[in-house]
Design an enzyme around this catalytic site. Structure first.
Site, PDB file in Angstrom:
ATOM      1  N   SER A 169       0.829  -1.205   0.000  1.00  0.00           N
ATOM      2  CA  SER A 169       0.000   0.000   0.000  1.00  0.00           C
ATOM      3  C   SER A 169       0.859   1.248   0.000  1.00  0.00           C
ATOM      4  CB  SER A 169      -0.864   0.070   1.255  1.00  0.00           C
ATOM      5  OG  SER A 169      -1.108  -1.164   1.807  1.00  0.00           O
ATOM      6  N   HIS A 171      -1.601  -2.689  -6.772  1.00  0.00           N
ATOM      7  CA  HIS A 171      -2.219  -2.416  -5.471  1.00  0.00           C
ATOM      8  C   HIS A 171      -3.746  -2.422  -5.577  1.00  0.00           C
ATOM      9  CE1 HIS A 171      -3.072   0.581  -2.032  1.00  0.00           C
ATOM     10  NE2 HIS A 171      -3.103  -0.656  -1.590  1.00  0.00           N
ATOM     11  N   GLU A 215      -4.104   0.288  -8.353  1.00  0.00           N
ATOM     12  CA  GLU A 215      -3.023   1.233  -8.649  1.00  0.00           C
ATOM     13  C   GLU A 215      -1.850   0.425  -9.192  1.00  0.00           C
ATOM     14  OE1 GLU A 215      -2.868   4.882  -5.530  1.00  0.00           O
ATOM     15  OE2 GLU A 215      -2.493   2.946  -4.622  1.00  0.00           O
ATOM     16  N   ASN A 248      -3.372   6.067  -0.840  1.00  0.00           N
ATOM     17  CA  ASN A 248      -3.040   6.176   0.587  1.00  0.00           C
ATOM     18  C   ASN A 248      -2.370   7.484   0.962  1.00  0.00           C
ATOM     19  OD1 ASN A 248      -4.215   3.902   1.695  1.00  0.00           O
ATOM     20  ND2 ASN A 248      -2.631   2.608   0.806  1.00  0.00           N
TER      21      ASN A 248
HETATM   22  N1  CAA Z   1     -17.737  -9.931  -1.250  1.00  0.00           N
HETATM   23  C1  CAA Z   1     -19.022  -9.952  -1.626  1.00  0.00           C
HETATM   24  N2  CAA Z   1     -19.952  -9.133  -1.084  1.00  0.00           N
HETATM   25  C2  CAA Z   1     -19.552  -8.249  -0.122  1.00  0.00           C
HETATM   26  C3  CAA Z   1     -18.201  -8.175   0.306  1.00  0.00           C
HETATM   27  C4  CAA Z   1     -17.270  -9.051  -0.304  1.00  0.00           C
HETATM   28  N3  CAA Z   1     -15.977  -9.062   0.041  1.00  0.00           N
HETATM   29  N4  CAA Z   1     -18.107  -7.200   1.263  1.00  0.00           N
HETATM   30  C5  CAA Z   1     -19.346  -6.701   1.419  1.00  0.00           C
HETATM   31  N5  CAA Z   1     -20.207  -7.330   0.583  1.00  0.00           N
HETATM   32  C6  CAA Z   1     -21.637  -7.108   0.434  1.00  0.00           C
HETATM   33  C7  CAA Z   1     -22.324  -7.093   1.762  1.00  0.00           C
HETATM   34  O1  CAA Z   1     -22.509  -8.391   2.254  1.00  0.00           O
HETATM   35  C8  CAA Z   1     -23.616  -6.399   1.422  1.00  0.00           C
HETATM   36  O2  CAA Z   1     -24.517  -7.332   0.852  1.00  0.00           O
HETATM   37  P1  CAA Z   1     -26.102  -7.223   1.180  1.00  0.00           P
HETATM   38  O3  CAA Z   1     -26.497  -5.878   0.633  1.00  0.00           O
HETATM   39  O4  CAA Z   1     -26.671  -8.360   0.396  1.00  0.00           O
HETATM   40  O5  CAA Z   1     -26.223  -7.359   2.650  1.00  0.00           O
HETATM   41  C9  CAA Z   1     -23.193  -5.409   0.336  1.00  0.00           C
HETATM   42  O6  CAA Z   1     -21.880  -5.820  -0.113  1.00  0.00           O
HETATM   43  C10 CAA Z   1     -23.098  -4.022   0.834  1.00  0.00           C
HETATM   44  O7  CAA Z   1     -22.387  -4.024   2.026  1.00  0.00           O
HETATM   45  P2  CAA Z   1     -22.873  -3.311   3.337  1.00  0.00           P
HETATM   46  O8  CAA Z   1     -24.364  -3.274   3.390  1.00  0.00           O
HETATM   47  O9  CAA Z   1     -22.130  -3.929   4.462  1.00  0.00           O
HETATM   48  O10 CAA Z   1     -22.321  -1.842   3.258  1.00  0.00           O
HETATM   49  P3  CAA Z   1     -22.121  -0.821   2.077  1.00  0.00           P
HETATM   50  O11 CAA Z   1     -23.330  -0.666   1.242  1.00  0.00           O
HETATM   51  O12 CAA Z   1     -21.541   0.370   2.741  1.00  0.00           O
HETATM   52  O13 CAA Z   1     -20.981  -1.428   1.118  1.00  0.00           O
HETATM   53  C11 CAA Z   1     -18.619  -1.290   0.912  1.00  0.00           C
HETATM   54  C12 CAA Z   1     -19.792  -1.919   1.624  1.00  0.00           C
HETATM   55  C13 CAA Z   1     -18.604  -1.708  -0.566  1.00  0.00           C
HETATM   56  C14 CAA Z   1     -17.361  -1.775   1.589  1.00  0.00           C
HETATM   57  C15 CAA Z   1     -18.765   0.280   0.945  1.00  0.00           C
HETATM   58  O14 CAA Z   1     -19.036   0.686   2.258  1.00  0.00           O
HETATM   59  C16 CAA Z   1     -17.548   0.988   0.484  1.00  0.00           C
HETATM   60  O15 CAA Z   1     -17.321   1.170  -0.708  1.00  0.00           O
HETATM   61  N6  CAA Z   1     -16.710   1.446   1.448  1.00  0.00           N
HETATM   62  C17 CAA Z   1     -15.480   2.137   1.153  1.00  0.00           C
HETATM   63  C18 CAA Z   1     -14.400   1.100   0.939  1.00  0.00           C
HETATM   64  C19 CAA Z   1     -13.103   1.754   0.596  1.00  0.00           C
HETATM   65  O16 CAA Z   1     -12.919   2.957   0.639  1.00  0.00           O
HETATM   66  N7  CAA Z   1     -12.114   0.912   0.274  1.00  0.00           N
HETATM   67  C20 CAA Z   1     -10.786   1.348  -0.056  1.00  0.00           C
HETATM   68  C21 CAA Z   1      -9.977   1.273   1.164  1.00  0.00           C
HETATM   69  S1  CAA Z   1      -8.370   1.832   0.844  1.00  0.00           S
HETATM   70  C22 CAA Z   1      -7.542   0.474   0.410  1.00  0.00           C
HETATM   71  O17 CAA Z   1      -8.018  -0.609   0.343  1.00  0.00           O
HETATM   72  C23 CAA Z   1      -6.134   0.720   0.106  1.00  0.00           C
HETATM   73  C24 CAA Z   1      -5.201   0.345   1.224  1.00  0.00           C
HETATM   74  O18 CAA Z   1      -4.068   0.045   0.865  1.00  0.00           O
HETATM   75  C25 CAA Z   1      -5.522   0.448   2.588  1.00  0.00           C
END
Ligand code: CAA
Length: 279
Positions: free
Chosen positions: A117, A138, A150, A188
């Site tokens: 990351s 990434h 990325e 990040n």
């Molecule tokens: N596989 C399949 N389905 C999944 C899943 C996965 N891994 N994770 C979540 N889901 C499903 C959930 O089970 C849920 O299904 P239902 O609607 O049937 O219950 C659906 O996706 C939606 O999830 P939630 O209701 O829990 O919540 P949400 O609508 O907020 O969506 C999310 C979840 C897609 C994670 C959304 O909140 C989101 O986009 N969050 C931001 C994530 C983000 O910013 N990620 C980048 C992080 S930075 C990074 O990763 C870089 C690093 O190096 C750190």
């Protein structure tokens, strides 16, 4: 396209990366020294595939996808891979060691990518023979749902390796952006100082955990608040990234003491059942 890929490290990123590769009918080995980690990864992948299949997001049925993944605790199985994606924890010494091991096990034309990351790809490339085949790939968390990858070119990366990784990303139905090899790359460099600032707002007693997240969800239209996102990413990973930013870019990026405290206490977020929220 690649026909045999290895993902090293069966944590949440490694298991998600192996899953999206298997979904495209490519044979992938998910390798981790811990049998427990492999078992947990298999369960997570199964659950995720079932959800995606029920929602018709994938057409291959979950069993067919699972047949494309070999779970293994033997490092030597990586030797015939055309592409190895390293996804071990965000620790430079560990990654350098793993890169060195990969280099002495695979053939000279295997592409070696890291899901790091924030760590310098140019430095990781120095740990292998034929460093021109190293680049950053990434993925974002949760990998099966997030569109972005990325791609980071090390100083040594050749045009042909870079091009193959761009094509591979598109083949996986993801979109890519290209970043220079600088601490934190694009996502990040921008995201982690924001999460770190949210922790300062909490530490200074300005607002509660719930209100900080509500403010950013309803005020900025974020899908989840910065503290819930930190819990999802893992507070240890957030801290490691902030430390890389601080080391490379200066004290403007100093990690918040409260973040350090939680990590020291083993309060790492969703994966330990407790972070800023309880799970
Ligand atoms: N596989 C399949 N389905 C999944 C899943 C996965 N891994 N994770 C979540 N889901 C499903 C959930 O089970 C849920 O299904 P239902 O609607 O049937 O219950 C659906 O996706 C939606 O999830 P939630 O209701 O829990 O919540 P949400 O609508 O907020 O969506 C999310 C979840 C897609 C994670 C959304 O909140 C989101 O986009 N969050 C931001 C994530 C983000 O910013 N990620 C980048 C992080 S930075 C990074 O990763 C870089 C690093 O190096 C750190």
């Amino acid at each position: 396209m690649f026909s045999q890929v290895t993902v090293l490290g069966a944590g949440q990123m490694g298991s998600g990366i192996a899953q999206v590769i298997a979904q495209k009918n490519i044979s992938v080995q998910l390798v981790d020294l811990s049998e427990d980690a492999l078992k947990i990864a298999q369960e997570k992948i199964e659950n995720s595939l079932n959800k995606l299949y029920q929602k018709k997001i994938i057409t291959l049925n979950p069993n067919e996808v699972l047949r494309n993944i070999q779970f293994s605790s033997e490092f030597s199985v990586i030797k015939n891979s055309e592409l190895v994606i390293e996804a071990v924890p965000e620790n430079k010494e560990l990654k350098l060691k793993v890169f060195n091991q990969i280099s002495s096990t695979v053939t000279s034309d295997t592409i070696i990518a890291s899901n790091t990351s924030s760590i310098s790809l140019t430095q990781l490339a120095e740990a292998v023979s034929y460093p021109e085949r190293v680049a950053g790939l990434h993925f974002m968390n949760p990998v099966p749902l997030m569109k972005l990858v990325e791609i980071i070119r090390a100083k040594q990366t050749t045009d042909s390796v870079f091009k193959k990784l761009c094509e591979f990303t598109i083949f996986l139905d993801k979109e890519f952006v290209c970043s220079l090899d600088r601490p934190g790359f694009i996502v990040n460099r921008i995201l982690m100082p924001m999460i770190n600032e949210a922790v300062f707002v909490l530490e200074e007693g300005i607002a509660s955990v719930e209100d900080i997240d509500k403010a950013m969800k309803l005020g900025c239209h974020f899908p989840m608040g910065p503290l819930a996102l930190a819990d999802l990413i893992g507070l240890d990973t957030c801290l490691s990234i902030m430390e890389v930013l601080q080391e490379g870019l200066g004290n403007k990026y100093t990690p918040c003491p409260l973040l350090k405290k939680y990590v020291k206490e083993g309060r790492l977020g969703k994966k330990t059942g407790k972070g800023f929220f309880d799970y």
